[in-house]
Write an enzyme that holds these catalytic residues in place. Structure first.
Site, PDB file in Angstrom:
ATOM      1  N   ASP A  22       0.806  -1.228   0.000  1.00  0.00           N
ATOM      2  CA  ASP A  22       0.000   0.000   0.000  1.00  0.00           C
ATOM      3  C   ASP A  22       0.836   1.275   0.000  1.00  0.00           C
ATOM      4  O   ASP A  22       0.485   2.266   0.643  1.00  0.00           O
ATOM      5  CB  ASP A  22      -0.967   0.030   1.203  1.00  0.00           C
ATOM      6  CG  ASP A  22      -1.926  -1.135   1.189  1.00  0.00           C
ATOM      7  OD1 ASP A  22      -2.256  -1.606   0.083  1.00  0.00           O
ATOM      8  OD2 ASP A  22      -2.340  -1.580   2.274  1.00  0.00           O
ATOM      9  N   LYS A  27      -0.137   4.168  -8.303  1.00  0.00           N
ATOM     10  CA  LYS A  27       0.147   5.497  -8.849  1.00  0.00           C
ATOM     11  C   LYS A  27       1.328   5.422  -9.819  1.00  0.00           C
ATOM     12  O   LYS A  27       1.295   5.989 -10.908  1.00  0.00           O
ATOM     13  CB  LYS A  27       0.458   6.501  -7.727  1.00  0.00           C
ATOM     14  CG  LYS A  27       1.092   7.762  -8.303  1.00  0.00           C
ATOM     15  CD  LYS A  27       1.351   8.893  -7.376  1.00  0.00           C
ATOM     16  CE  LYS A  27       2.257   9.897  -8.100  1.00  0.00           C
ATOM     17  NZ  LYS A  27       2.363  11.192  -7.489  1.00  0.00           N
ATOM     18  N   ASN A  47      -5.540 -10.052  -3.721  1.00  0.00           N
ATOM     19  CA  ASN A  47      -5.229  -9.502  -2.392  1.00  0.00           C
ATOM     20  C   ASN A  47      -4.683  -8.083  -2.559  1.00  0.00           C
ATOM     21  O   ASN A  47      -4.706  -7.284  -1.630  1.00  0.00           O
ATOM     22  CB  ASN A  47      -4.222 -10.382  -1.623  1.00  0.00           C
ATOM     23  CG  ASN A  47      -3.009 -10.797  -2.448  1.00  0.00           C
ATOM     24  OD1 ASN A  47      -2.961 -10.596  -3.655  1.00  0.00           O
ATOM     25  ND2 ASN A  47      -2.036 -11.397  -1.797  1.00  0.00           N
ATOM     26  N   GLY A  49      -4.568  -4.194  -3.839  1.00  0.00           N
ATOM     27  CA  GLY A  49      -5.504  -3.104  -4.134  1.00  0.00           C
ATOM     28  C   GLY A  49      -4.641  -1.928  -4.550  1.00  0.00           C
ATOM     29  O   GLY A  49      -3.981  -1.321  -3.720  1.00  0.00           O
ATOM     30  N   HIS A  50      -4.579  -1.674  -5.840  1.00  0.00           N
ATOM     31  CA  HIS A  50      -3.696  -0.628  -6.370  1.00  0.00           C
ATOM     32  C   HIS A  50      -4.540   0.538  -6.878  1.00  0.00           C
ATOM     33  O   HIS A  50      -5.354   0.373  -7.783  1.00  0.00           O
ATOM     34  CB  HIS A  50      -2.817  -1.188  -7.506  1.00  0.00           C
ATOM     35  CG  HIS A  50      -1.874  -2.257  -7.034  1.00  0.00           C
ATOM     36  ND1 HIS A  50      -1.049  -2.952  -7.876  1.00  0.00           N
ATOM     37  CD2 HIS A  50      -1.609  -2.727  -5.783  1.00  0.00           C
ATOM     38  CE1 HIS A  50      -0.325  -3.813  -7.171  1.00  0.00           C
ATOM     39  NE2 HIS A  50      -0.662  -3.700  -5.901  1.00  0.00           N
ATOM     40  N   ALA A 353      -8.173   0.347   0.861  1.00  0.00           N
ATOM     41  CA  ALA A 353      -8.775   0.789  -0.386  1.00  0.00           C
ATOM     42  C   ALA A 353     -10.137   0.132  -0.632  1.00  0.00           C
ATOM     43  O   ALA A 353     -11.046   0.759  -1.172  1.00  0.00           O
ATOM     44  CB  ALA A 353      -7.832   0.492  -1.552  1.00  0.00           C
ATOM     45  N   GLY A 356     -12.033  -0.218   3.847  1.00  0.00           N
ATOM     46  CA  GLY A 356     -12.214   0.964   4.686  1.00  0.00           C
ATOM     47  C   GLY A 356     -11.630   0.771   6.077  1.00  0.00           C
ATOM     48  O   GLY A 356     -11.750   1.618   6.960  1.00  0.00           O
ATOM     49  N   PRO A 358      -8.925   0.475   9.182  1.00  0.00           N
ATOM     50  CA  PRO A 358      -7.738   1.283   9.494  1.00  0.00           C
ATOM     51  C   PRO A 358      -6.440   0.519   9.249  1.00  0.00           C
ATOM     52  O   PRO A 358      -6.355  -0.680   9.511  1.00  0.00           O
ATOM     53  CB  PRO A 358      -7.905   1.578  10.992  1.00  0.00           C
ATOM     54  CG  PRO A 358      -8.840   0.550  11.514  1.00  0.00           C
ATOM     55  CD  PRO A 358      -9.721   0.145  10.377  1.00  0.00           C
ATOM     56  N   ASP A 386       3.457  14.424   1.259  1.00  0.00           N
ATOM     57  CA  ASP A 386       2.558  15.579   1.436  1.00  0.00           C
ATOM     58  C   ASP A 386       1.595  15.391   2.613  1.00  0.00           C
ATOM     59  O   ASP A 386       1.098  16.371   3.169  1.00  0.00           O
ATOM     60  CB  ASP A 386       1.747  15.790   0.150  1.00  0.00           C
ATOM     61  CG  ASP A 386       0.984  14.536  -0.238  1.00  0.00           C
ATOM     62  OD1 ASP A 386       1.633  13.499  -0.460  1.00  0.00           O
ATOM     63  OD2 ASP A 386      -0.266  14.581  -0.276  1.00  0.00           O
TER      64      ASP A 386
HETATM   65  P1  GDP Z   1      -0.494   0.233  -3.611  1.00  0.00           P
HETATM   66  O1  GDP Z   1      -1.149  -0.984  -3.076  1.00  0.00           O
HETATM   67  O2  GDP Z   1       0.986   0.240  -3.376  1.00  0.00           O
HETATM   68  O3  GDP Z   1      -0.830   0.504  -5.048  1.00  0.00           O
HETATM   69  O4  GDP Z   1      -1.063   1.454  -2.767  1.00  0.00           O
HETATM   70  P2  GDP Z   1      -2.622   1.705  -2.441  1.00  0.00           P
HETATM   71  O5  GDP Z   1      -3.307   2.140  -3.680  1.00  0.00           O
HETATM   72  O6  GDP Z   1      -3.188   0.559  -1.695  1.00  0.00           O
HETATM   73  O7  GDP Z   1      -2.517   2.887  -1.382  1.00  0.00           O
HETATM   74  C1  GDP Z   1      -1.857   4.071  -1.654  1.00  0.00           C
HETATM   75  C2  GDP Z   1      -2.832   5.234  -1.466  1.00  0.00           C
HETATM   76  O8  GDP Z   1      -2.095   6.444  -1.427  1.00  0.00           O
HETATM   77  C3  GDP Z   1      -3.809   5.417  -2.611  1.00  0.00           C
HETATM   78  O9  GDP Z   1      -4.997   5.938  -2.101  1.00  0.00           O
HETATM   79  C4  GDP Z   1      -3.115   6.427  -3.516  1.00  0.00           C
HETATM   80  O10 GDP Z   1      -4.030   7.155  -4.306  1.00  0.00           O
HETATM   81  C5  GDP Z   1      -2.466   7.301  -2.501  1.00  0.00           C
HETATM   82  N1  GDP Z   1      -1.191   7.933  -2.893  1.00  0.00           N
HETATM   83  C6  GDP Z   1      -0.155   7.417  -3.598  1.00  0.00           C
HETATM   84  N2  GDP Z   1       0.876   8.291  -3.602  1.00  0.00           N
HETATM   85  C7  GDP Z   1       0.478   9.365  -2.898  1.00  0.00           C
HETATM   86  C8  GDP Z   1       1.112  10.578  -2.507  1.00  0.00           C
HETATM   87  O11 GDP Z   1       2.258  10.850  -2.793  1.00  0.00           O
HETATM   88  N3  GDP Z   1       0.361  11.439  -1.747  1.00  0.00           N
HETATM   89  C9  GDP Z   1      -0.908  11.179  -1.367  1.00  0.00           C
HETATM   90  N4  GDP Z   1      -1.544  12.060  -0.633  1.00  0.00           N
HETATM   91  N5  GDP Z   1      -1.533  10.042  -1.706  1.00  0.00           N
HETATM   92  C10 GDP Z   1      -0.833   9.140  -2.445  1.00  0.00           C
HETATM   93  P1  IMO Z   2      -0.897  -4.256  -2.210  1.00  0.00           P
HETATM   94  O1  IMO Z   2      -0.419  -4.850  -3.503  1.00  0.00           O
HETATM   95  C1  IMO Z   2      -1.100  -4.606   2.144  1.00  0.00           C
HETATM   96  C2  IMO Z   2      -1.493  -8.659   3.821  1.00  0.00           C
HETATM   97  C3  IMO Z   2      -2.836  -9.040   4.416  1.00  0.00           C
HETATM   98  C4  IMO Z   2      -2.408 -10.075   5.442  1.00  0.00           C
HETATM   99  C5  IMO Z   2      -1.230 -10.780   4.769  1.00  0.00           C
HETATM  100  C6  IMO Z   2      -1.596 -12.091   4.101  1.00  0.00           C
HETATM  101  O2  IMO Z   2      -2.168  -3.517  -2.321  1.00  0.00           O
HETATM  102  O3  IMO Z   2       0.198  -3.478  -1.559  1.00  0.00           O
HETATM  103  P2  IMO Z   2      -3.048 -12.757   1.949  1.00  0.00           P
HETATM  104  O4  IMO Z   2      -4.478 -12.459   1.610  1.00  0.00           O
HETATM  105  O5  IMO Z   2      -2.085 -12.298   0.920  1.00  0.00           O
HETATM  106  O6  IMO Z   2      -2.843 -14.194   2.316  1.00  0.00           O
HETATM  107  O7  IMO Z   2      -2.764 -11.922   3.298  1.00  0.00           O
HETATM  108  O8  IMO Z   2      -0.750  -9.865   3.791  1.00  0.00           O
HETATM  109  N1  IMO Z   2      -1.567  -8.155   2.432  1.00  0.00           N
HETATM  110  C7  IMO Z   2      -1.417  -6.871   2.078  1.00  0.00           C
HETATM  111  N2  IMO Z   2      -1.235  -5.758   2.826  1.00  0.00           N
HETATM  112  N3  IMO Z   2      -1.124  -4.503   0.800  1.00  0.00           N
HETATM  113  C8  IMO Z   2      -1.287  -5.591   0.033  1.00  0.00           C
HETATM  114  O9  IMO Z   2      -1.238  -5.549  -1.314  1.00  0.00           O
HETATM  115  C9  IMO Z   2      -1.466  -6.853   0.668  1.00  0.00           C
HETATM  116  N4  IMO Z   2      -1.667  -8.110   0.222  1.00  0.00           N
HETATM  117  C10 IMO Z   2      -1.710  -8.888   1.310  1.00  0.00           C
HETATM  118  O10 IMO Z   2      -3.465  -7.943   5.003  1.00  0.00           O
HETATM  119  O11 IMO Z   2      -1.921  -9.441   6.605  1.00  0.00           O
HETATM  120 MG    MG Z   3      -2.777  -1.550  -1.893  1.00  0.00          MG
END
Ligand code: GDP
Ligand code: IMO
Ligand code: MG
Length: 476
Positions: A22, A27, A47, A49-50, A353, A356, A358, A386
């Site tokens: 995450d 992005k 698993n 969420g991008h 993502a 919801g 925490p 930021d």
């Molecule tokens: P990923 O799993 O690595 O693709 O990351 P996620 O999408 O799960 O979570 C990253 C969150 O941070 C998303 O809501 C993005 O839109 C947001 N995001 C990414 N880069 C930035 C940044 O530089 N600043 C802010 N404010 N949000 C960002």
């Molecule tokens: P992205 O690509 C954050 C975490 C789960 C759990 C552990 C094992 O969006 O960064 P699984 O379902 O893979 O067997 O879960 O790994 N987990 C993640 N945490 N970002 C992810 O993907 C994750 N994919 C799995 O919350 O603790």
């Molecule tokens: Mg993610």
């Protein structure tokens, strides 16, 4: 340095996460999609969420490479053989992309990717729920059971899923491994046919295609999933996912050597970081109290805003509120680290993502990062900087206090990581950096922290992200 210079002479670039996921891979997958001809994922499944934000519109991808949101005409999108693919989820995501007016004509799904069926999901959910708080936890998408079948040499690959006779015989062989799941072979095979028909035109030998693309000089972007500290090889085992989501694992999952990667980028949240699910997290604000709290339901963003009396509005699936609300700023200034963490979570919008829920939050752990740089390589992209604009002083952990003295080693075992106390260096807070577009214009304390981080980890910060949108990006 501009992006053209960074990409000069590059044929293969990759984006992997150096923390617990995450961090903003979505992005950057989107960001580099303008440049790439081929965008490929090699590990994990839904698993992941991008998130991609374009013109204020947010889209979350679970299986398709997030880069598909870019005008994908003529670009190839690959789901590599290292992935585990739930056909139902993939078809749904394909439909969503078509509904959004994009093309999926150039989508390719590896014939060798393993398939997630309902009994994998059922088994995962049963196991996750029975573990409750403090367990390894999972996203409940069937990832662990599917990869278990893969290494147990009984998994079902995409080309086998397409053939109803092979599928039927293969399910017959795995049935006994799922004594608590209702497995009606005929029903599963029948129900899967529409999905098999739909996916059939997209399934191919993507390893061979990838070799052809490379020979043709096409530019390739690898989109990693999860994060190094969640890797089954390198992460905080057993609190990990079931794939090797390191740089090497990601390359392997698309059928290439990581030596082919000219620009390997490790994404790093900075100066705070997050974790979802159970497991050790040395710099977590609020420690085990936070781990427990974030593992319980009822603390979703909406509830948190309501209970703190912070006004919000709903926009589609998203929630809008003032992330610099006086109540949030007050929480961040609290002496109680749990409250401080809760304030930072609200300030940075760190809620799952899709769920919801925490995310656990703490200061960026440079000790863990040094370990990650050793495995994923030196180049780093810092994201979400930021989010701490106008939020007061920030901290980075460069050392752990242990019962044996001080340590700069990141051991992956739970006992060690739970016993250490982070030693943080405090930096002066910074003002608004959301509009900054050049590294030299970033506040001095931030640049000092980057310098310290590079010196300590041996890495090099190549980019800084100061907002969720494409253009909120600094190339150093
Ligand atoms: P990923 O799993 O690595 O693709 O990351 P996620 O999408 O799960 O979570 C990253 C969150 O941070 C998303 O809501 C993005 O839109 C947001 N995001 C990414 N880069 C930035 C940044 O530089 N600043 C802010 N404010 N949000 C960002
Ligand atoms: P992205 O690509 C954050 C975490 C789960 C759990 C552990 C094992 O969006 O960064 P699984 O379902 O893979 O067997 O879960 O790994 N987990 C993640 N945490 N970002 C992810 O993907 C994750 N994919 C799995 O919350 O603790
Ligand atoms: Mg993610």
């Amino acid at each position: 340095m501009g992006i053209d210079k960074l990409l000069d002479g590059v044929q293969v670039a990759s984006i992997v996460c150096n923390q617990w996921g995450d961090t903003g891979k979505g992005k950057f997958s989107d960001y580099f999609s303008e440049w790439a001809d081929v965008i490929a994922r090699g590990t994990g499944g839904n698993n992941a969420g991008h998130t991609v934000v374009v013109n204020g519109e947010k889209r979350v991808f679970h299986l398709l490479p997030a880069g598909i949101v870019y005008d994908s005409e003529g670009k190839f999108n690959i789901l590599g053989k290292g992935m585990v693919v739930n056909p139902k989820v993939l078809v749904q995501e394909m439909d969503e992309i078509i509904d959004a007016g994009k093309t999926i004509d150039n989508l390719m799904v590896s014939r060798d990717a393993h398939v997630i069926l309902d009994y994998h999901v059922g088994q995962d959910k049963a196991r996750y729920e029975s573990q409750g708080n403090g367990g390894v936890g999972s996203t409940g998408r069937g990832i662990g059971p599917c990869y278990s079948d893969k290494v147990g040499r009984r998994g079902i690959r995409m080309f086998e899923f397409l053939d109803k006779n092979i599928l039927s015989s293969k399910i017959g062989k795995v049935k006994d491994f799922y004594p608590n799941q209702k497995i009606d072979i005929e029903k599963i095979v029948e129900e899967s046919r529409p999905f098999a028909r739909r996916l059939f035109p997209f399934v191919s030998d993507t390893d061979a295609e990838m070799q052809t693309f490379l020979k043709q000089g096409k530019k390739v972007l690898l989109e990693g999933a999860q994060g190094l500290l969640l890797s089954v090889e390198h992460g905080t085992y057993p609190y990990v996912t079931s794939s090797d989501c390191s740089l090497n694992g990601t390359a392997s999952g698309v059928g290439i050597s990581s030596r082919r990667i000219d620009l390997p980028l490790g994404i790093v949240k900075f100066p705070f970081m997050t974790r979802v699910g159970g497991g050790p997290f040395p710099t977590e604000l609020g420690g085990v109290k936070s781990e427990k709290y974030c593992g319980e339901s009822g603390h979703e963003l909406e509830n948190e805003l309501e209970s703190n009396g912070i006004y919000f509005t709903r926009h589609g699936e998203g929630i809008k509120y003032d992330s610099s609300h006086p109540r949030i700023l007050k929480m961040i200034k609290s002496e109680d680290s749990f409250v401080r963490g809760a304030g930072m979570r609200l300030a940075a919008g760190e809620y799952g993502a899709t769920t919801g829920r925490p995310r656990r939050i703490g200061w960026t752990d440079a000790v863990a990062l040094k370990y990650a740089v050793g495995i994923n390589g030196p180049l780093m992209v810092l994201t979400k900087a930021d989010c701490l604009s106008n939020k007061g002083d920030f901290e980075i952990c460069y050392e752990y206090a242990t019962s044996m003295g001080f340590s700069t080693r990141f051991g992956t075992d739970e006992g060690f990581l739970r016993s250490v106390k982070p030693i943080n260096k405090v930096y002066e807070g910074y003002g608004d950096i959301g509009d900054v577009r050049s590294f030299d214009k970033l506040p001095k304390s931030f640049r000092d922290a980057v310098g310290d981080l590079e010196k300590f980890t041996g890495g090099r910060v190549a980019m800084v992200s100061v907002g969720a949108e494409r253009d909120a990006t600094i190339v150093r």
